[in-house]
Design a protein around this motif. Structure first.
Motif, PDB file in Angstrom:
ATOM      1  N   HIS A  63       0.831  -1.202   0.000  1.00  0.00           N
ATOM      2  CA  HIS A  63       0.000   0.000   0.000  1.00  0.00           C
ATOM      3  C   HIS A  63       0.870   1.257   0.000  1.00  0.00           C
ATOM      4  CE1 HIS A  63      -3.426   2.543   0.584  1.00  0.00           C
ATOM      5  NE2 HIS A  63      -3.106   2.882   1.827  1.00  0.00           N
ATOM      6  N   ALA A  64       1.929   1.254   0.813  1.00  0.00           N
ATOM      7  CA  ALA A  64       2.813   2.421   0.889  1.00  0.00           C
ATOM      8  C   ALA A  64       3.545   2.656  -0.424  1.00  0.00           C
ATOM      9  CB  ALA A  64       3.809   2.228   2.026  1.00  0.00           C
ATOM     10  N   ILE A  65       4.002   1.596  -1.042  1.00  0.00           N
ATOM     11  CA  ILE A  65       4.739   1.718  -2.305  1.00  0.00           C
ATOM     12  C   ILE A  65       3.813   2.215  -3.405  1.00  0.00           C
ATOM     13  CG2 ILE A  65       5.924   0.386  -4.095  1.00  0.00           C
ATOM     14  CD1 ILE A  65       7.027  -1.362  -1.740  1.00  0.00           C
ATOM     15  N   ALA A  66       2.561   1.756  -3.389  1.00  0.00           N
ATOM     16  CA  ALA A  66       1.587   2.224  -4.376  1.00  0.00           C
ATOM     17  C   ALA A  66       1.363   3.730  -4.245  1.00  0.00           C
ATOM     18  CB  ALA A  66       0.270   1.474  -4.206  1.00  0.00           C
ATOM     19  N   ARG A  67       1.523   4.250  -3.028  1.00  0.00           N
ATOM     20  CA  ARG A  67       1.362   5.686  -2.798  1.00  0.00           C
ATOM     21  C   ARG A  67       2.673   6.453  -2.995  1.00  0.00           C
ATOM     22  NH1 ARG A  67       0.045   7.808   1.858  1.00  0.00           N
ATOM     23  NH2 ARG A  67      -0.906   9.541   0.723  1.00  0.00           N
ATOM     24  N   GLY A  68       3.756   5.723  -3.284  1.00  0.00           N
ATOM     25  CA  GLY A  68       5.040   6.371  -3.552  1.00  0.00           C
ATOM     26  C   GLY A  68       5.711   6.954  -2.339  1.00  0.00           C
ATOM     27  N   LEU A  69       5.497   6.346  -1.158  1.00  0.00           N
ATOM     28  CA  LEU A  69       6.052   6.894   0.067  1.00  0.00           C
ATOM     29  C   LEU A  69       7.510   6.464   0.270  1.00  0.00           C
ATOM     30  CD1 LEU A  69       3.114   6.361   2.592  1.00  0.00           C
ATOM     31  CD2 LEU A  69       3.567   8.316   1.086  1.00  0.00           C
ATOM     32  N   PRO A  70       8.404   7.395   0.545  1.00  0.00           N
ATOM     33  CA  PRO A  70       9.778   7.029   0.904  1.00  0.00           C
ATOM     34  C   PRO A  70       9.827   6.563   2.355  1.00  0.00           C
ATOM     35  CG  PRO A  70       9.540   9.396   1.007  1.00  0.00           C
ATOM     36  CD  PRO A  70       8.226   8.860   0.496  1.00  0.00           C
ATOM     37  N   MET A  71      10.751   5.649   2.657  1.00  0.00           N
ATOM     38  CA  MET A  71      10.959   5.182   4.026  1.00  0.00           C
ATOM     39  C   MET A  71      12.304   5.683   4.531  1.00  0.00           C
ATOM     40  SD  MET A  71      11.537   1.336   5.604  1.00  0.00           S
ATOM     41  CE  MET A  71       9.844   0.778   5.519  1.00  0.00           C
TER      42      MET A  71
END
Length: 290
Positions: A156-164
């Motif tokens: 879900h986070a990757i689909a939203r393009g969120l950096p970690m």
């Protein structure tokens, strides 16, 4: 060729400072190692400077309090540089935006405390994943659970393009005789799944810059050729030292004890085989810091 030594004293005359790892070197996550304490005390008594360089995802004050609980004498070190402080600097400078989803444990929530070493820090708001501009990872929610349990969240986070932002690159750590997962394991999975990761701590440059700043705060201007890095992590402590062109002392009786067949000292053949596989060459090696 890596040289196996008997004690830090064998090589200490060549160095004016050490950047020393904590977990697996100075303590085991429960109590300080007496021999390591004695070795660092002796180095300091000869005029050396000891900077504790750790991938702990917390401020140095928190690490200092933990060291006291582990009965680590204050006179065996001079200052502390943590991956947490290095990562906090980046977060408050806007590296992952101002709305942050937090992956970690309650004791790491002090990460969000205001920071004084950043000019004009941004205001950080903790949010749920759907509202976040980025992810902060200080540790798994459960340090004993397989990192794969985070796959649905990460998709879900990757689909939203969120950096970690990862505040601890360590993959595992040994607390006494028990092995636990660290934030680096989650960051590795996130990266493998296609996510963007921002890494702070060994082996990455930012934490070494912070360690040098800590020396300058002490009034010490020590050239790199007179600095020795000590640690048991081949992919963190030793690779980091090599990346900074610093000499290193590999503690083989920590994370790599089984692979190097370390009892009091590593088996020379097993050590060389391990280092060849890791394509890493520490300057020196020893079973335990002493």
């Amino acid at each position: 060729m890596t040289k196996i030594i008997d004690s830090l004293a064998d090589i200490s005359a060549s160095y004016d400072a050490v950047f020393c790892d904590l977990w697996g070197c100075l303590h085991n996550g429960i109590k300080a190692h007496d021999a390591a304490v004695a070795a660092l005390r002796a180095f300091k008594s000869d005029g050396g400077t000891v900077i504790l360089l750790t991938n702990a995802p917390r401020q140095r004050a928190s690490v200092e309090a933990q060291l006291a609980r582990f009965q680590t004498p204050r006179d065996c070190w001079d200052s502390i540089a943590t991956s947490g402080d290095s990562a906090r600097m980046a977060m408050f400078q806007g590296a992952i935006g101002d709305k942050v989803y937090f992956i970690g444990q309650p004791h790491d929530e002090i990460f969000f405390d205001p920071i004084r070493i950043v000019d004009d820090p941004i205001t950080i708001q903790r949010t749920e994943l759907d509202d976040a501009t980025g992810i902060l990872c200080t540790s798994p929610f459960d340090s004993f659970a397989d990192p794969a349990v985070m796959r649905p969240t990460f998709l879900h986070a990757i689909a939203r393009g969120l950096p970690m932002l990862c505040a601890n690159p360590d993959v595992v750590v040994d607390r006494g005789d028990t092995r636990e997962w660290c934030a680096g394991a989650l960051a590795a999975l996130y990266r493998e799944m296609g996510g963007e990761t921002l890494m702070y701590g060994k082996p990455h440059p930012g934490v070494y810059d912070l360690a040098r700043r800590r020396m300058i705060e002490l009034g010490k201007d020590i050239p790199d050729r007179r600095i020795l890095c000590i640690g048991d992590g081949i992919n963190t402590d030793i690779q980091g030292a090599m990346g900074e062109d610093l000499d290193s002392l590999f503690i083989t009786g920590g994370l790599a004890a089984a692979q190097t067949r370390t009892d009091y000292q590593p088996d020379p053949g097993a050590l060389q085989e391990f280092l060849a596989t890791a394509t890493t060459t520490p300057t020196f090696a020893i079973g335990q810091l002493r």
